[in-house]
Scaffold this motif. Structure first.
Motif, PDB file in Angstrom:
ATOM      1  N   LEU A 180       0.827  -1.213   0.000  1.00 51.31           N
ATOM      2  CA  LEU A 180       0.000   0.000   0.000  1.00 51.31           C
ATOM      3  C   LEU A 180       0.863   1.265   0.000  1.00 51.31           C
ATOM      4  CD1 LEU A 180      -2.677  -1.318   2.468  1.00 51.31           C
ATOM      5  CD2 LEU A 180      -3.207  -0.386   0.207  1.00 51.31           C
ATOM      6  N   LEU A 181       1.951   1.238   0.750  1.00 56.67           N
ATOM      7  CA  LEU A 181       2.815   2.427   0.813  1.00 56.67           C
ATOM      8  C   LEU A 181       3.537   2.646  -0.512  1.00 56.67           C
ATOM      9  CD1 LEU A 181       4.197   2.075   4.459  1.00 56.67           C
ATOM     10  CD2 LEU A 181       2.495   3.708   3.627  1.00 56.67           C
ATOM     11  N   ARG A 182       3.892   1.561  -1.161  1.00 59.68           N
ATOM     12  CA  ARG A 182       4.534   1.689  -2.469  1.00 59.68           C
ATOM     13  C   ARG A 182       3.544   2.263  -3.497  1.00 59.68           C
ATOM     14  NH1 ARG A 182       7.373  -3.629  -4.461  1.00 59.68           N
ATOM     15  NH2 ARG A 182       5.228  -4.117  -4.990  1.00 59.68           N
ATOM     16  N   GLU A 183       2.312   1.802  -3.404  1.00 55.79           N
ATOM     17  CA  GLU A 183       1.277   2.333  -4.312  1.00 55.79           C
ATOM     18  C   GLU A 183       1.032   3.823  -4.018  1.00 55.79           C
ATOM     19  OE1 GLU A 183      -0.036   0.190  -6.548  1.00 55.79           O
ATOM     20  OE2 GLU A 183      -2.011   0.936  -7.145  1.00 55.79           O
TER      21      GLU A 183
ATOM     22  N   GLY B  66      10.149   6.511  -2.459  1.00 54.58           N
ATOM     23  CA  GLY B  66       9.135   5.660  -1.835  1.00 54.58           C
ATOM     24  C   GLY B  66       8.711   4.524  -2.762  1.00 54.58           C
ATOM     25  N   TYR B  67       9.009   4.687  -4.056  1.00 51.48           N
ATOM     26  CA  TYR B  67       8.721   3.612  -5.016  1.00 51.48           C
ATOM     27  C   TYR B  67      10.034   2.941  -5.425  1.00 51.48           C
ATOM     28  CZ  TYR B  67       7.362   1.125  -9.240  1.00 51.48           C
ATOM     29  OH  TYR B  67       7.176   0.144 -10.182  1.00 51.48           O
ATOM     30  N   LEU B  68      10.980   3.765  -5.902  1.00 54.48           N
ATOM     31  CA  LEU B  68      12.280   3.215  -6.317  1.00 54.48           C
ATOM     32  C   LEU B  68      13.074   2.728  -5.114  1.00 54.48           C
ATOM     33  CD1 LEU B  68      13.652   5.832  -8.887  1.00 54.48           C
ATOM     34  CD2 LEU B  68      12.650   3.607  -9.387  1.00 54.48           C
ATOM     35  N   ASP B  69      12.938   3.464  -3.996  1.00 51.83           N
ATOM     36  CA  ASP B  69      13.829   3.226  -2.865  1.00 51.83           C
ATOM     37  C   ASP B  69      13.037   2.902  -1.604  1.00 51.83           C
ATOM     38  OD1 ASP B  69      12.572   5.586  -2.555  1.00 51.83           O
ATOM     39  OD2 ASP B  69      14.330   6.767  -2.000  1.00 51.83           O
ATOM     40  N   SER B  70      11.935   2.144  -1.735  1.00 53.79           N
ATOM     41  CA  SER B  70      11.109   1.910  -0.556  1.00 53.79           C
ATOM     42  C   SER B  70      11.910   1.163   0.513  1.00 53.79           C
ATOM     43  CB  SER B  70       9.857   1.129  -0.934  1.00 53.79           C
ATOM     44  OG  SER B  70      10.198  -0.075  -1.539  1.00 53.79           O
TER      45      SER B  70
END
Lengths: 343, 189
Positions: A175-178, A222-226
């Motif tokens: 969810l956080l990545r989304e 937050g997407y590339l480097d979650s």
């Protein structure tokens, strides 16, 4: 009825195989049909396997409605969507509405169609289509989509925060990545990359900022480097995703209470809401916690404050995360809006 | 061996939903191949993740489990994962690992996508996902079957839903034959 006229040539940027397919297809159209060429190929981000997207627009009543048509080609497929003039006119009106809550009335399909028409090439078009096309603007789409995408980002952040608090670590990570992808999509729309789909976020960021640049990395953070640590991931997401007025409007803090004829039965982590002798709804997760508080007699504000404190999330996050299920329970007659004031 | 018979209407509904998943897999495979060819890192990664999640739905369907429909793609995927955890926790763990894998550096992209495809084709038993042509054949076959059975039910069928290719079409070829001929034409000589 005005006969359709050749309006534009397809630009050289469109690959020859695509141009040939489109020209071949257009010859088969009835005289009163307009054809708009659109999609990722027209946007300039397509590739050798991208589908060939066409909107076929006809006057309502002049054709038997069918939603889509597909045709397989050697390395692509043709994807046709059929729209009536009424649908196109309604769409233009919806986006022209200056009301602050217009976002609530626009769904993903509206954004998709509006933007695709805005960038589309009217290869063959009747006069009324030419007349209405200026009402579809990329700027209007981008401005609204940026706000909508940030609401989506917050919604996913809220759900991620609650999932994390309830020990659902893997769900929280997803969810956080989304949430990060929606935030990037919002940032990109502000920067001029308005194609309204999250699947293209990285490609748009690479085109706009240059792959690997600091701006590219910041946009997709937050997407590339979650972070594999969900607590860190969550705290970074909270810093990046603001609680905007649009978010408050999308998830209003309006109190719910149990309907009078609803009885609540507990079964471990889940709750059963029994509505008279009519129906039963099973709820679990954070909604079950809220229902439990309401059933114990707590007013909405106290109930949500207690749970938010227990889960270490904000009341805003709790409300956003639970909103869809609470609204569904409201529609089903299990809950209704109470008249009480929200503190 | 056992025979599972279903009322025709139920069968058509279930298989129409599956047909939608086959269509989605075909579209995603086009996205994946095109993105890899164009070096579109993000699109390739997104497409393989969605193929993985679609494959979970197909795996569950094969086990007789229907994932409830949701407008929200992510909600549906998470529901599917919950059902898979109940059915096969070890396989669910493997899917979670791939789903949560971070987007790799460009040099590792193909290798990482191969790992996901291995899980899709072997673990989740969706072999047709391995190539674009196979996804097209699967979608076309599934469409043909649903349309044929729907016809038995007297459900009206439109014939103009398929955009014929005049360079391939022949009077004796129906749309399905045309799809196969198109794929044949695209094979390297």
């Amino acid at each position: 009825m005005t006969p359709a006229t050749q309006a534009k040539e397809l630009p050289d940027e469109i690959p020859p195989d695509v141009r040939n397919e489109i020209h071949r297809y257009v010859k088969t159209l009835p005289d009163d049909a307009s054809c708009i060429v659109t999609g990722s190929i027209v946007e300039g981000i397509g590739n050798i396997n991208s589908d060939i997207d066409l909107y076929i627009i006809q006057q309502a009543g002049s054709f038997t409605p069918k939603p889509i048509a597909i045709g397989i080609r050697e390395s692509r497929y043709m994807d046709l969507e059929f729209l009536s003039d009424q649908t196109v006119r309604r769409l233009a009106e919806k986006f022209a509405d200056p009301a602050a809550d217009v976002l609530q009335d626009l769904n993903d399909r509206d954004f998709d169609r509006y933007y695709r028409i805005a960038i589309g090439i009217p290869l063959v078009a009747e006069d009324w289509v030419h007349d209405i096309l200026p009402e579809f603007t990329v700027d209007r789409s981008r401005a609204l989509f940026s706000r909508k995408a940030m609401v989506r980002a917050y919604h996913h952040l809220a759900r991620g925060a609650v999932a994390h608090a309830m020990g659902q670590t893997r769900g929280a990570q997803v969810l956080l990545r989304e949430a990060a992808l929606w935030r990037a999509t919002s940032v990109l729309a502000d920067a001029g990359e308005g194609y309204p789909s999250i699947k293209w976020a990285e490609v748009k960021a690479a085109r706009h900022f240059g792959a690997g640049t600091a701006q590219y990395t910041a946009c997709l953070s937050g997407y590339l480097d979650s972070s594999p640590d969900t607590t860190t991931h969550l705290s970074q997401a909270r810093e990046r995703i603001p609680l905007t007025d649009d978010v408050r409007q999308a998830f209003p803090d309006q109190p719910w209470e149990l309907a009078e004829n609803v009885q609540v039965i507990t079964d471990g982590d889940a709750q059963y809401l029994v509505r008279g002798a009519q129906s039963v709804a099973r709820v679990s997760g954070v909604v079950a916690l809220v229902i439990s508080e309401l059933a114990a007699g707590a007013p909405w504000t106290d109930a949500t404050a207690n749970i938010a404190t227990k889960l270490q999330v904000s009341r805003g996050e709790l409300g956003a995360a639970a909103s869809a299920v609470l609204r569904e329970l409201g529609r089903g007659g299990y809950l209704h809006r109470s008249a009480g004031e929200v503190a | 061996m056992s025979v599972v018979a279903k009322p025709l209407k139920t069968w058509v509904k279930e298989h129409s939903d599956l047909n939608y998943e086959h269509l989605a897999t075909m579209a995603l495979r086009h996205d994946l191949d095109g993105a890899l060819d164009a070096g579109q890192l993000g699109l390739a990664w997104w497409a393989q993740q969605q193929m993985l999640l679609n494959s979970v739905v197909l795996f569950l369907a094969d086990a007789g489990i229907t994932v409830p429909w949701s407008e929200d793609r992510l909600d549906r995927a998470m529901q599917a994962m919950q059902l898979l955890e109940g059915l096969n926790p070890a396989l669910a763990d493997q899917v979670w690992q791939r789903w949560l894998a971070p987007i790799p550096p460009v040099d590792d992209l193909v290798h990482e996508i191969d790992r996901t495809m291995e899980l899709i084709t072997s673990g989740l038993k969706v072999p047709f996902a391995s190539s674009r042509d196979e996804t097209v054949i699967k979608w076309a076959t599934s469409t043909k079957i649903v349309r044929t059975v729907a016809q038995q039910l007297g459900i009206a069928q439109r014939d103009d839903w398929y955009v014929s290719d005049p360079t391939v079409s022949e009077p004796e070829l129906d749309w399905y034959g045309e799809v196969l001929k198109t794929l044949e034409k695209s094979q390297p000589k």
